[in-house]
Design a protein around this motif. Structure first.
Motif, PDB file in Angstrom:
ATOM      1  N   ASP A  25       0.834  -1.204   0.000  1.00  0.00           N
ATOM      2  CA  ASP A  25       0.000   0.000   0.000  1.00  0.00           C
ATOM      3  C   ASP A  25       0.868   1.253   0.000  1.00  0.00           C
ATOM      4  N   VAL A  26       1.985   1.193   0.695  1.00  0.00           N
ATOM      5  CA  VAL A  26       2.885   2.347   0.786  1.00  0.00           C
ATOM      6  C   VAL A  26       3.438   2.677  -0.605  1.00  0.00           C
ATOM      7  N   MET A  27       3.849   1.664  -1.346  1.00  0.00           N
ATOM      8  CA  MET A  27       4.378   1.879  -2.692  1.00  0.00           C
ATOM      9  C   MET A  27       3.271   2.360  -3.634  1.00  0.00           C
ATOM     10  N   GLU A  28       2.084   1.825  -3.480  1.00  0.00           N
ATOM     11  CA  GLU A  28       0.962   2.251  -4.316  1.00  0.00           C
ATOM     12  C   GLU A  28       0.648   3.733  -4.065  1.00  0.00           C
ATOM     13  N   SER A  29       0.656   4.121  -2.816  1.00  0.00           N
ATOM     14  CA  SER A  29       0.418   5.519  -2.462  1.00  0.00           C
ATOM     15  C   SER A  29       1.508   6.411  -3.056  1.00  0.00           C
ATOM     16  N   TYR A  30       2.764   5.958  -2.964  1.00  0.00           N
ATOM     17  CA  TYR A  30       3.886   6.704  -3.530  1.00  0.00           C
ATOM     18  C   TYR A  30       3.719   6.869  -5.044  1.00  0.00           C
ATOM     19  N   GLU A  31       3.427   5.790  -5.733  1.00  0.00           N
ATOM     20  CA  GLU A  31       3.277   5.837  -7.191  1.00  0.00           C
ATOM     21  C   GLU A  31       2.113   6.738  -7.600  1.00  0.00           C
ATOM     22  N   ASN A  32       0.991   6.651  -6.868  1.00  0.00           N
ATOM     23  CA  ASN A  32      -0.165   7.492  -7.187  1.00  0.00           C
ATOM     24  C   ASN A  32       0.149   8.967  -6.984  1.00  0.00           C
ATOM     25  N   SER A  33       0.827   9.293  -5.894  1.00  0.00           N
ATOM     26  CA  SER A  33       1.147  10.693  -5.633  1.00  0.00           C
ATOM     27  C   SER A  33       2.204  11.200  -6.605  1.00  0.00           C
ATOM     28  N   ARG A  34       3.141  10.338  -7.001  1.00  0.00           N
ATOM     29  CA  ARG A  34       4.157  10.730  -7.988  1.00  0.00           C
ATOM     30  C   ARG A  34       3.507  11.007  -9.340  1.00  0.00           C
ATOM     31  N   LYS A  35       2.591  10.139  -9.720  1.00  0.00           N
ATOM     32  CA  LYS A  35       1.889  10.326 -10.996  1.00  0.00           C
ATOM     33  C   LYS A  35       1.056  11.606 -10.958  1.00  0.00           C
ATOM     34  N   ALA A  36       0.343  11.826  -9.861  1.00  0.00           N
ATOM     35  CA  ALA A  36      -0.471  13.040  -9.730  1.00  0.00           C
ATOM     36  C   ALA A  36       0.406  14.288  -9.784  1.00  0.00           C
ATOM     37  N   LEU A  37       1.572  14.225  -9.170  1.00  0.00           N
ATOM     38  CA  LEU A  37       2.510  15.353  -9.180  1.00  0.00           C
ATOM     39  C   LEU A  37       3.019  15.613 -10.593  1.00  0.00           C
ATOM     40  N   GLN A  38       3.365  14.557 -11.298  1.00  0.00           N
ATOM     41  CA  GLN A  38       3.892  14.707 -12.657  1.00  0.00           C
ATOM     42  C   GLN A  38       2.843  15.252 -13.622  1.00  0.00           C
ATOM     43  N   GLU A  39       1.572  14.944 -13.370  1.00  0.00           N
ATOM     44  CA  GLU A  39       0.506  15.373 -14.274  1.00  0.00           C
ATOM     45  C   GLU A  39      -0.040  16.758 -13.934  1.00  0.00           C
ATOM     46  N   ASP A  40       0.318  17.306 -12.784  1.00  0.00           N
ATOM     47  CA  ASP A  40      -0.189  18.606 -12.351  1.00  0.00           C
ATOM     48  C   ASP A  40       0.689  19.720 -12.926  1.00  0.00           C
ATOM     49  N   LYS A  41       0.131  20.502 -13.831  1.00  0.00           N
ATOM     50  CA  LYS A  41       0.906  21.551 -14.502  1.00  0.00           C
ATOM     51  C   LYS A  41       1.372  22.629 -13.530  1.00  0.00           C
ATOM     52  N   LYS A  42       0.540  23.024 -12.610  1.00  0.00           N
ATOM     53  CA  LYS A  42       0.905  24.059 -11.645  1.00  0.00           C
ATOM     54  C   LYS A  42       2.067  23.582 -10.772  1.00  0.00           C
ATOM     55  N   ALA A  43       1.983  22.343 -10.287  1.00  0.00           N
ATOM     56  CA  ALA A  43       3.061  21.793  -9.455  1.00  0.00           C
ATOM     57  C   ALA A  43       4.359  21.729 -10.246  1.00  0.00           C
ATOM     58  N   GLN A  44       4.289  21.335 -11.503  1.00  0.00           N
ATOM     59  CA  GLN A  44       5.491  21.250 -12.329  1.00  0.00           C
ATOM     60  C   GLN A  44       6.092  22.634 -12.575  1.00  0.00           C
TER      61      GLN A  44
END
Length: 147
Positions: A25-44
Protein backbone atom coordinates in the motif's frame (compact mmCIF):
# COMPACT_ATOMS: atom_id res chain seq x y z
CA UNK A 1 27.82 -26.46 -2.85
CA UNK A 2 26.06 -25.54 0.36
CA UNK A 3 27.13 -21.92 0.01
CA UNK A 4 25.70 -21.72 -3.50
CA UNK A 5 22.36 -23.24 -2.37
CA UNK A 6 22.22 -20.75 0.49
CA UNK A 7 23.01 -18.00 -1.97
CA UNK A 8 20.14 -19.09 -4.25
CA UNK A 9 17.78 -19.23 -1.28
CA UNK A 10 18.80 -15.74 -0.17
CA UNK A 11 18.24 -14.43 -3.69
CA UNK A 12 14.79 -16.06 -3.79
CA UNK A 13 13.84 -14.48 -0.46
CA UNK A 14 15.15 -11.07 -1.50
CA UNK A 15 13.22 -11.25 -4.77
CA UNK A 16 10.08 -12.16 -2.83
CA UNK A 17 10.68 -9.25 -0.44
CA UNK A 18 11.13 -6.89 -3.39
CA UNK A 19 7.83 -8.02 -4.89
CA UNK A 20 6.10 -7.51 -1.53
CA UNK A 21 7.45 -3.96 -1.36
CA UNK A 22 6.42 -3.20 -4.94
CA UNK A 23 2.87 -4.41 -4.23
CA UNK A 24 2.52 -2.72 -0.84
CA UNK A 25 0.00 0.00 0.00
CA UNK A 26 2.88 2.35 0.79
CA UNK A 27 4.38 1.88 -2.69
CA UNK A 28 0.96 2.25 -4.32
CA UNK A 29 0.42 5.52 -2.46
CA UNK A 30 3.89 6.70 -3.53
CA UNK A 31 3.28 5.84 -7.19
CA UNK A 32 -0.17 7.49 -7.19
CA UNK A 33 1.15 10.69 -5.63
CA UNK A 34 4.16 10.73 -7.99
CA UNK A 35 1.89 10.33 -11.00
CA UNK A 36 -0.47 13.04 -9.73
CA UNK A 37 2.51 15.35 -9.18
CA UNK A 38 3.89 14.71 -12.66
CA UNK A 39 0.51 15.37 -14.27
CA UNK A 40 -0.19 18.61 -12.35
CA UNK A 41 0.91 21.55 -14.50
CA UNK A 42 0.90 24.06 -11.64
CA UNK A 43 3.06 21.79 -9.46
CA UNK A 44 5.49 21.25 -12.33
CA UNK A 45 5.74 25.01 -12.87
CA UNK A 46 6.49 25.52 -9.17
CA UNK A 47 9.15 22.79 -9.21
CA UNK A 48 10.77 24.27 -12.32
CA UNK A 49 10.76 27.75 -10.74
CA UNK A 50 12.43 26.33 -7.63
CA UNK A 51 15.07 24.49 -9.65
CA UNK A 52 15.80 27.67 -11.64
CA UNK A 53 16.17 29.84 -8.54
CA UNK A 54 18.23 27.11 -6.86
CA UNK A 55 20.71 27.32 -9.74
CA UNK A 56 21.02 31.04 -9.13
CA UNK A 57 21.41 30.32 -5.41
CA UNK A 58 24.32 27.98 -6.09
CA UNK A 59 26.06 30.71 -8.11
CA UNK A 60 25.53 33.19 -5.27
CA UNK A 61 26.86 30.71 -2.70
CA UNK A 62 30.31 30.84 -4.29
CA UNK A 63 30.64 34.43 -3.09
CA UNK A 64 28.31 34.34 -0.09
CA UNK A 65 27.18 37.65 1.39
CA UNK A 66 29.60 39.49 -0.86
CA UNK A 67 27.55 38.72 -3.96
CA UNK A 68 25.52 41.79 -5.02
CA UNK A 69 22.29 39.75 -5.39
CA UNK A 70 22.74 37.72 -2.19
CA UNK A 71 19.74 39.09 -0.23
CA UNK A 72 17.44 39.10 -3.24
CA UNK A 73 18.29 35.50 -4.20
CA UNK A 74 18.01 34.25 -0.61
CA UNK A 75 14.51 35.74 -0.28
CA UNK A 76 13.51 34.39 -3.68
CA UNK A 77 14.74 30.88 -2.80
CA UNK A 78 12.79 30.83 0.46
CA UNK A 79 9.57 32.18 -1.05
CA UNK A 80 9.76 29.90 -4.10
CA UNK A 81 10.40 26.85 -1.93
CA UNK A 82 7.57 27.79 0.42
CA UNK A 83 5.19 28.22 -2.52
CA UNK A 84 6.26 24.86 -3.95
CA UNK A 85 5.94 23.09 -0.59
CA UNK A 86 2.44 24.51 -0.04
CA UNK A 87 1.13 22.92 -3.24
CA UNK A 88 -1.18 20.01 -2.39
CA UNK A 89 0.39 17.62 -4.91
CA UNK A 90 3.94 18.40 -3.77
CA UNK A 91 2.98 18.00 -0.11
CA UNK A 92 1.19 14.69 -0.77
CA UNK A 93 4.20 13.40 -2.71
CA UNK A 94 6.63 14.36 0.07
CA UNK A 95 4.48 12.55 2.64
CA UNK A 96 4.27 9.44 0.44
CA UNK A 97 8.02 9.64 -0.19
CA UNK A 98 8.75 9.82 3.55
CA UNK A 99 6.45 6.87 4.22
CA UNK A 100 8.18 4.76 1.57
CA UNK A 101 11.60 5.75 2.91
CA UNK A 102 10.49 4.78 6.42
CA UNK A 103 9.33 1.35 5.17
CA UNK A 104 12.62 0.77 3.33
CA UNK A 105 14.63 1.88 6.39
CA UNK A 106 12.69 -0.49 8.64
CA UNK A 107 13.28 -3.38 6.25
CA UNK A 108 16.98 -2.51 6.00
CA UNK A 109 17.25 -2.42 9.79
CA UNK A 110 15.59 -5.83 10.12
CA UNK A 111 17.78 -7.40 7.45
CA UNK A 112 20.94 -5.89 8.94
CA UNK A 113 20.12 -6.95 12.50
CA UNK A 114 19.22 -10.47 11.38
CA UNK A 115 22.73 -10.81 9.96
CA UNK A 116 24.67 -9.08 12.75
CA UNK A 117 24.24 -6.36 15.36
CA UNK A 118 27.41 -4.69 13.99
CA UNK A 119 25.98 -4.04 10.53
CA UNK A 120 24.86 -0.46 9.99
CA UNK A 121 21.70 0.36 8.07
CA UNK A 122 20.02 3.65 7.13
CA UNK A 123 17.84 5.08 9.86
CA UNK A 124 15.20 7.80 9.62
CA UNK A 125 16.05 8.51 5.98
CA UNK A 126 19.60 9.51 6.87
CA UNK A 127 22.65 8.33 4.99
CA UNK A 128 25.06 5.94 6.68
CA UNK A 129 27.77 8.58 6.93
CA UNK A 130 27.67 11.17 9.69
CA UNK A 131 27.68 13.88 7.01
CA UNK A 132 24.22 12.95 5.73
CA UNK A 133 21.58 15.53 6.44
CA UNK A 134 18.53 13.30 5.99
CA UNK A 135 16.53 16.24 4.69
CA UNK A 136 14.39 14.06 2.43
CA UNK A 137 14.10 16.87 -0.07
CA UNK A 138 13.40 14.47 -2.93
CA UNK A 139 14.76 16.96 -5.41
CA UNK A 140 17.53 14.72 -6.64
CA UNK A 141 20.07 16.56 -4.55
CA UNK A 142 20.14 17.97 -1.09
CA UNK A 143 18.54 21.37 -0.95
CA UNK A 144 18.66 21.78 2.81
CA UNK A 145 21.02 24.74 2.59
CA UNK A 146 18.46 26.50 0.46
CA UNK A 147 15.53 25.86 2.77
Amino acid sequence: MIASMEYVEILDHSEELGKMILHSDVMESYENSRKALQEDKKAQQLIKAFIDIKDQYEDVQRFGRYHPDYNQIMKAVRSTKREMDMNDKVAAFKIAERNLQKLLDEISQLVAISASEQIKAPKDGAALSDGGCGCGSGSGGCGCQAS
